[in-house]
Scaffold this motif. Structure first.
Motif, PDB file in Angstrom:
ATOM      1  N   HIS A 131     -79.674  23.645-150.042  1.00 53.23           N
ATOM      2  CA  HIS A 131     -78.697  23.984-149.011  1.00 53.23           C
ATOM      3  C   HIS A 131     -77.800  25.120-149.525  1.00 53.23           C
ATOM      4  CE1 HIS A 131     -76.921  23.401-145.117  1.00 53.23           C
ATOM      5  NE2 HIS A 131     -77.654  22.318-144.919  1.00 53.23           N
TER       6      HIS A 131
ATOM      7  N   ARG B  92     -77.736  36.433-144.473  1.00 56.52           N
ATOM      8  CA  ARG B  92     -78.598  37.113-143.504  1.00 56.52           C
ATOM      9  C   ARG B  92     -78.634  36.342-142.214  1.00 56.52           C
ATOM     10  NH1 ARG B  92     -83.790  38.622-147.096  1.00 56.52           N
ATOM     11  NH2 ARG B  92     -84.580  38.978-145.018  1.00 56.52           N
ATOM     12  N   ARG B  93     -79.205  36.951-141.190  1.00 55.74           N
ATOM     13  CA  ARG B  93     -79.256  36.293-139.887  1.00 55.74           C
ATOM     14  C   ARG B  93     -80.005  34.964-140.001  1.00 55.74           C
ATOM     15  NH1 ARG B  93     -83.738  39.292-136.039  1.00 55.74           N
ATOM     16  NH2 ARG B  93     -85.474  39.124-137.505  1.00 55.74           N
ATOM     17  N   TYR B  94     -79.629  34.031-139.190  1.00 54.52           N
ATOM     18  CA  TYR B  94     -80.180  32.676-139.106  1.00 54.52           C
ATOM     19  C   TYR B  94     -79.756  31.761-140.259  1.00 54.52           C
ATOM     20  CZ  TYR B  94     -83.538  35.237-136.112  1.00 54.52           C
ATOM     21  OH  TYR B  94     -84.133  36.042-135.189  1.00 54.52           O
ATOM     22  N   GLN B  95     -79.365  32.349-141.391  1.00 49.73           N
ATOM     23  CA  GLN B  95     -79.044  31.510-142.544  1.00 49.73           C
ATOM     24  C   GLN B  95     -77.677  30.832-142.341  1.00 49.73           C
ATOM     25  OE1 GLN B  95     -79.410  34.028-146.048  1.00 49.73           O
ATOM     26  NE2 GLN B  95     -81.662  33.975-145.950  1.00 49.73           N
ATOM     27  N   PRO B  96     -77.359  29.817-143.148  1.00 51.15           N
ATOM     28  CA  PRO B  96     -76.053  29.173-143.031  1.00 51.15           C
ATOM     29  C   PRO B  96     -74.908  30.171-143.235  1.00 51.15           C
ATOM     30  CG  PRO B  96     -77.524  27.865-144.405  1.00 51.15           C
ATOM     31  CD  PRO B  96     -78.225  29.170-144.143  1.00 51.15           C
TER      32      PRO B  96
ATOM     33  N   ARG C 246     -79.071  21.075-140.268  1.00 50.66           N
ATOM     34  CA  ARG C 246     -77.870  21.912-140.213  1.00 50.66           C
ATOM     35  C   ARG C 246     -76.660  21.165-139.643  1.00 50.66           C
ATOM     36  NH1 ARG C 246     -79.781  28.123-139.813  1.00 50.66           N
ATOM     37  NH2 ARG C 246     -77.578  28.434-140.240  1.00 50.66           N
TER      38      ARG C 246
ATOM     39  N   PRO D 237     -85.469  25.427-141.248  1.00 51.59           N
ATOM     40  CA  PRO D 237     -84.290  25.661-140.399  1.00 51.59           C
ATOM     41  C   PRO D 237     -83.136  26.353-141.119  1.00 51.59           C
ATOM     42  CG  PRO D 237     -85.091  23.394-140.167  1.00 51.59           C
ATOM     43  CD  PRO D 237     -85.798  23.988-141.356  1.00 51.59           C
ATOM     44  N   LEU D 238     -83.227  26.453-142.441  1.00 52.76           N
ATOM     45  CA  LEU D 238     -82.176  27.150-143.211  1.00 52.76           C
ATOM     46  C   LEU D 238     -82.534  28.623-143.431  1.00 52.76           C
ATOM     47  CD1 LEU D 238     -81.580  24.356-145.901  1.00 52.76           C
ATOM     48  CD2 LEU D 238     -80.105  24.876-143.950  1.00 52.76           C
ATOM     49  N   TRP D 239     -83.766  29.013-143.152  1.00 57.88           N
ATOM     50  CA  TRP D 239     -84.246  30.399-143.294  1.00 57.88           C
ATOM     51  C   TRP D 239     -84.021  30.983-144.696  1.00 57.88           C
ATOM     52  CZ3 TRP D 239     -86.756  33.068-139.268  1.00 57.88           C
ATOM     53  CH2 TRP D 239     -86.782  32.386-138.051  1.00 57.88           C
ATOM     54  N   PRO D 240     -84.374  30.249-145.740  1.00 59.62           N
ATOM     55  CA  PRO D 240     -84.188  30.826-147.087  1.00 59.62           C
ATOM     56  C   PRO D 240     -85.249  31.884-147.381  1.00 59.62           C
ATOM     57  CG  PRO D 240     -85.228  28.680-147.264  1.00 59.62           C
ATOM     58  CD  PRO D 240     -84.942  28.891-145.799  1.00 59.62           C
ATOM     59  N   ASP D 241     -84.836  33.110-147.593  1.00 61.81           N
ATOM     60  CA  ASP D 241     -85.768  34.214-147.822  1.00 61.81           C
ATOM     61  C   ASP D 241     -86.449  34.062-149.181  1.00 61.81           C
ATOM     62  OD1 ASP D 241     -82.767  35.093-148.271  1.00 61.81           O
ATOM     63  OD2 ASP D 241     -83.998  36.021-149.825  1.00 61.81           O
TER      64      ASP D 241
ATOM     65  N   GLU E 188     -88.381  37.299-144.618  1.00 58.66           N
ATOM     66  CA  GLU E 188     -87.940  36.382-143.564  1.00 58.66           C
ATOM     67  C   GLU E 188     -89.151  35.679-142.926  1.00 58.66           C
ATOM     68  OE1 GLU E 188     -86.216  37.732-139.551  1.00 58.66           O
ATOM     69  OE2 GLU E 188     -84.436  37.343-140.769  1.00 58.66           O
TER      70      GLU E 188
ATOM     71  N   PHE F  32     -86.638  20.298-143.481  1.00 55.66           N
ATOM     72  CA  PHE F  32     -85.601  20.423-144.511  1.00 55.66           C
ATOM     73  C   PHE F  32     -85.359  21.858-144.956  1.00 55.66           C
ATOM     74  CE2 PHE F  32     -87.758  16.252-145.605  1.00 55.66           C
ATOM     75  CZ  PHE F  32     -86.857  15.479-144.882  1.00 55.66           C
TER      76      PHE F  32
END
Lengths: 351, 140
Positions: free
Chosen positions: B99, B73-77, B128, A132-136, A119, A129
């Protein structure tokens, strides 16, 4: 160009969590061992450069505190990169090229255990881009892995082979974290953790540190019986947009490899900083390393992946192997950013 | 205690135009040096580094170029529900964006599948504003 060599290397015994030592305490014995290995004290070190990230330690300018590991008094000439320590070594190499100092200390460290590194690393992504989506990291590596499998150049069994070989080679590396003898078939039978990713496609979460001493010309020859000479070193970066580049190859690695002179003579072995199995195959292809080149005899980042140090460790492992006489020409590689965005390639040779 | 970062930054003529477009329910890319439509748009060409300025509206449907599954997971879409991450090339664009795709299981995902944007009702000019993508109705 001035001849510069890696003359000493030390690392921690990497662990899932080093809880009995803070960053300074983790570094101190490693720095001491690297200096002892070169037979120098800090009085002979003309430049010190470190690599680490505030995002793991959770506070600003955290590297200033870890300078305690080298002792900043009397005053030292010092710099830091918010990058893997391999780039700190690059900066030190440039410093030695300027000719004013002959010996430099480079160190790097990372403790991933206090937080969730998959994370935390989302914070390095494009801020509009991607972040803000937090892709692990594992989800992103899954995109790259599937894209590579889709080309048909690589099968899932090839990925399992990379994991099995890395873990097996790590059995002879006392500093590695994940060392075991698994058959590729046994690995393939394991379930996905996040399709197309198996657990074995991913590196172990690791705490650790490493230190390297480099020296120029006759000073290197004086301090080391067999310096590992930097014959070429180069780093290149690609777009931060994941969809703007071909994830199944590494254009920046290819270019850095050309500039570093990888192909100008046969390569005995390579230490590639590939935290995910598919990335090793991408790097081998991009560097033009054939099946005759031993890859990651240390076990690589799949056996121990202290973030911010794992790239420097590739350079240190390659140099130590040359110094021990277990090879004469090596390629060492480090990566930074998401999905092999930025890559450093270093060619090391014995005398 | 709330720790604040009391600065704001402007997003500039390219990223800003993209984000403003999202608020209006429109997606814009930009023409690269070689004429390809880059989406998301970049201020500079990723190969030639030339400054770019020709914005181009692209479609709201597109194709999955690669994907991976996540349990969420947390914060994710999608608020912690399982979904697929995907790189999606929108119709009229030559590059793909990241996305989420809202499907119930990985069995419903494939490379090349058609998807479309699901917009948020309240939009503020942010990536988002796109809640996620969903399989295109009527597409096979």
């Amino acid at each position: 160009m001035r001849d510069v060599a890696i003359i000493s290397f030390a690392q921690t015994k990497h662990a899932r969590a080093i809880t009995d030592a803070n960053e300074v305490e983790m570094l101190m014995p490693v720095v001491r061992e690297a200096l002892d290995g070169a037979g120098v004290g800090m009085d002979r070190v003309g430049f010190t450069c470190s690599g680490s990230t505030d995002y793991l330690s959770g506070q600003a300018f955290s590297f200033v505190m870890t300078l305690d590991a080298v002792g900043p008094w009397p005053p030292i000439a010092e710099s830091h990169v918010e990058m893997d320590g391999a780039w700190a070594l690059y900066e030190a190499w440039v410093k030695l090229q300027m000719g004013e100092v002959d010996v430099a200390l480079v160190y790097a460290y990372g403790k991933s255990s206090p937080g969730d590194v998959t994370e935390v690393l989302t914070r390095q992504l494009d801020p509009y881009f991607l972040a803000p989506l937090w892709p692990d990291t594992i989800s992103l590596a899954g995109l790259q892995t599937r894209a590579l499998l889709e080309t048909g150049r690589v099968r899932e069994a090839d990925l399992a082979e990379v994991a099995a070989r890395s873990r097996r080679d790590a059995l002879s590396n006392p500093y590695a974290l994940l060392a075991r003898d698994d058959s590729p078939d046994a690995l393939l039978a394991e379930p996905f953790i996040a399709e197309p990713m198996h657990k074995w496609d991913c590196p172990p979460i690791t705490d650790g540190a490493a230190a390297v001493v480099i020296a120029a010309g006759d000073v290197a020859r004086e301090l080391s019986s067999r310096p590992a000479w930097v014959r070429g070193i180069d780093h290149r970066i690609e777009s931060q947009g994941l969809g703007l580049r071909d994830l199944t190859t590494s254009a920046s690695t290819r270019l850095a490899g050309e500039k570093a002179g990888v192909a100008s003579a046969p390569v005995d072995f390579a230490e590639l900083h590939a935290p995910f199995t598919a990335q090793e195959l991408i790097l081998r292809e991009s560097l033009g390393l054939g099946d005759d080149v031993a890859i990651n005899p240390s076990g690589g980042a799949l056996a121990a992946n202290p973030v911010m140090a794992a790239g420097l460790i590739r350079l240190g492992e390659a140099a130590a192997r040359i110094t021990r006489g277990e090879g004469n020409r090596a390629v060492a590689h480090a990566t930074s950013g998401p999905l092999l965005q930025q890559n450093l390639v270093c060619v090391l040779e014995g005398e | 205690m709330v720790i604040e970062y009391p600065f704001s930054r402007t997003t500039g003529p390219v990223i800003g135009a993209f984000l403003t477009g999202l608020r209006e329910g429109v997606v814009v890319g930009i023409k690269g040096s070689d004429g390809r439509v880059l989406m998301p748009p970049t201020e500079y060409d990723p190969v030639t580094s030339e400054s770019l300025n020709e914005m181009v509206e692209v479609g709201q449907t597109g194709q999955v170029t690669t994907w991976s599954w996540t349990e969420g997971r947390r914060y994710q879409p999608l608020d912690g529900r399982p979904f697929a991450w995907a790189l999606i090339k929108l119709d009229g664009a030559d590059t793909a964006m990241l996305h989420a795709v809202d499907v119930a299981s990985p069995d419903q995902m494939s490379i090349g599948m058609r998807v479309r944007i699901r917009w948020r009702a309240e939009r503020e000019g942010h990536i988002r504003d796109i809640e996620c993508f969903e399989p295109e109705v009527g597409a096979s």
